[in-house]
Scaffold this motif. Structure first.
Motif, mmCIF file in Angstrom:
data_model
loop_
_atom_site.group_PDB
_atom_site.id
_atom_site.type_symbol
_atom_site.label_atom_id
_atom_site.label_comp_id
_atom_site.label_asym_id
_atom_site.label_seq_id
_atom_site.Cartn_x
_atom_site.Cartn_y
_atom_site.Cartn_z
ATOM 1 N N PRO A 134 36.902 30.315 46.822
ATOM 2 C CA PRO A 134 37.217 29.624 46.170
ATOM 3 C C PRO A 134 36.383 29.711 45.103
ATOM 4 O O PRO A 134 35.552 28.933 44.068
ATOM 5 C CB PRO A 134 36.055 28.040 46.293
ATOM 6 N N PHE A 135 35.878 31.164 44.679
ATOM 7 C CA PHE A 135 35.431 32.010 43.414
ATOM 8 C C PHE A 135 36.070 32.226 42.448
ATOM 9 O O PHE A 135 37.259 32.732 42.390
ATOM 10 C CB PHE A 135 35.130 33.426 44.151
ATOM 11 N N ALA A 136 36.107 31.439 41.799
ATOM 12 C CA ALA A 136 36.612 31.371 40.182
ATOM 13 C C ALA A 136 36.055 32.906 39.160
ATOM 14 O O ALA A 136 34.920 32.746 39.097
ATOM 15 C CB ALA A 136 36.312 30.373 39.598
ATOM 16 N N ILE A 137 37.126 33.323 39.161
ATOM 17 C CA ILE A 137 36.403 35.380 38.984
ATOM 18 C C ILE A 137 37.402 35.763 37.947
ATOM 19 O O ILE A 137 38.724 35.388 38.011
ATOM 20 C CB ILE A 137 36.473 35.798 39.425
ATOM 21 N N GLY A 138 37.589 36.024 36.386
ATOM 22 C CA GLY A 138 38.813 35.321 36.227
ATOM 23 C C GLY A 138 39.140 34.812 35.484
ATOM 24 O O GLY A 138 38.618 33.483 35.401
ATOM 25 N N LYS A 139 40.581 35.068 35.708
ATOM 26 C CA LYS A 139 41.323 33.223 35.271
ATOM 27 C C LYS A 139 41.895 32.741 36.539
ATOM 28 O O LYS A 139 42.916 31.994 36.471
ATOM 29 C CB LYS A 139 42.550 34.225 34.513
ATOM 30 N N HIS A 140 41.392 32.854 37.542
ATOM 31 C CA HIS A 140 42.298 32.316 38.710
ATOM 32 C C HIS A 140 41.524 31.771 39.142
ATOM 33 O O HIS A 140 39.721 32.130 39.350
ATOM 34 C CB HIS A 140 42.681 33.966 39.703
ATOM 35 N N ALA A 141 41.595 31.350 39.553
ATOM 36 C CA ALA A 141 40.787 29.544 40.128
ATOM 37 C C ALA A 141 40.255 30.474 42.113
ATOM 38 O O ALA A 141 38.795 29.510 42.300
ATOM 39 C CB ALA A 141 40.967 28.237 40.956
ATOM 40 N N THR A 142 40.841 31.152 42.390
ATOM 41 C CA THR A 142 40.698 31.842 44.155
ATOM 42 C C THR A 142 40.394 33.216 43.694
ATOM 43 O O THR A 142 41.204 33.772 43.042
ATOM 44 C CB THR A 142 41.310 31.460 45.244
ATOM 45 N N SER A 143 39.964 34.064 44.834
ATOM 46 C CA SER A 143 39.796 35.446 45.025
ATOM 47 C C SER A 143 39.741 35.699 46.595
ATOM 48 O O SER A 143 39.526 35.139 47.268
ATOM 49 C CB SER A 143 38.023 35.695 44.569
ATOM 50 N N ARG A 144 41.008 36.691 46.638
ATOM 51 C CA ARG A 144 41.037 37.614 47.826
ATOM 52 C C ARG A 144 40.489 38.457 48.025
ATOM 53 O O ARG A 144 40.214 39.704 47.033
ATOM 54 C CB ARG A 144 42.922 37.579 48.114
#
Length: 241
Positions: A134-144
């Motif tokens: 659940p890392f909100a980086i840029g425009k996304h709410a999650t990071s993979r």
């Protein structure tokens, strides 16, 4: 990072001809004009620790941790250098990269040297595990993220870093080939200021004993902490060569 108290290098293999350390992230192998800020180097530290001259038979980037092999005399150094030049040494790396990588793949992408020379470069990779955070980086709410095993078939400068960036899965913490937004998040929010690339093992024929030898290096503390932070549960060793 390595100024002040002189660290004792972790030795993971040693006989009377060769010695291998688990190089910490951030430690230069030897003096370099492009890293004038450094005052400690693996070659000098290991020389002082063992009380004898040592010869690095290959190189690791400053921010890469893991297996670093040294010869203890000039003859052994020549034998090992020859194995590297003939492509008879197998190296396995682990990396944490942005995004979900394919299950496996081959990156066949030539790389350009500083003088403009084009060199063939090939890397095999395999995905060990994937994680969504659940890392909100840029425009996304999650990071993979993916934990990958990398096997370079050639030995070009920054090959793994450039190859992973080429397939749009840059290594976390890589500058300048990585993702600035991810790198900034990991530094500011997770306190991580290295590159998540680890030299996990090296396999070669011992020049003196004429037998296959494999040296493994466990993850360094920063890498282990990020394994936990990103909910990767993989703690195994790379496949035997």
């Amino acid at each position: 990072m390595f100024s002040g108290v002189v660290p004792k290098l972790p030795i993971i293999y040693q006989d009377e001809f060769l010695v291998a350390i688990n190089k910490p992230h951030g430690l230069l192998v030897h003096r370099s004009p492009i890293a004038a800020d450094a005052d400690l180097f693996a070659v000098q530290l290991l020389r002082d620790q063992l009380g004898q001259k040592v010869y690095p038979v290959h190189r690791l980037d400053r921010k890469t941790g893991g297996v670093l092999l040294f010869a203890l005399n000039e003859e052994m150094n020549s034998f090992m250098q020859q194995q590297f030049q003939e492509g008879k040494v197998e190296k396995v790396y682990h990396a944490i990269v942005r995004g979900y990588t394919d299950d496996s793949g081959i990156i066949d992408y030539p790389l350009k040297k500083d003088d403009g020379t084009i060199q063939d470069a090939v890397t095999d990779y395999k995905t060990l595990q994937r994680s969504e955070m659940p890392f909100a980086i840029g425009k996304h709410a999650t990071s993979r993220y993916s934990l990958v095993e990398l096997r370079p078939k050639t030995g070009r400068m920054h090959q793994l870093r450039k190859h992973m960036a080429h397939i749009f899965h840059p290594i976390i913490g890589d500058r300048p080939h990585g993702c600035n937004k991810q790198n900034r998040y990991f530094k500011d929010m997770l306190g991580m200021d290295t590159m998540l690339l680890h030299a996990a093992s090296i396999t070669f024929t011992h020049p003196k004993f004429q037998k296959g030898t494999q040296v493994h290096a466990p993850f360094n503390p920063q890498f282990s902490r990020m394994i936990n932070e990103l909910d990767f549960n993989w703690i195994g060793q790379p496949d035997k060569a």
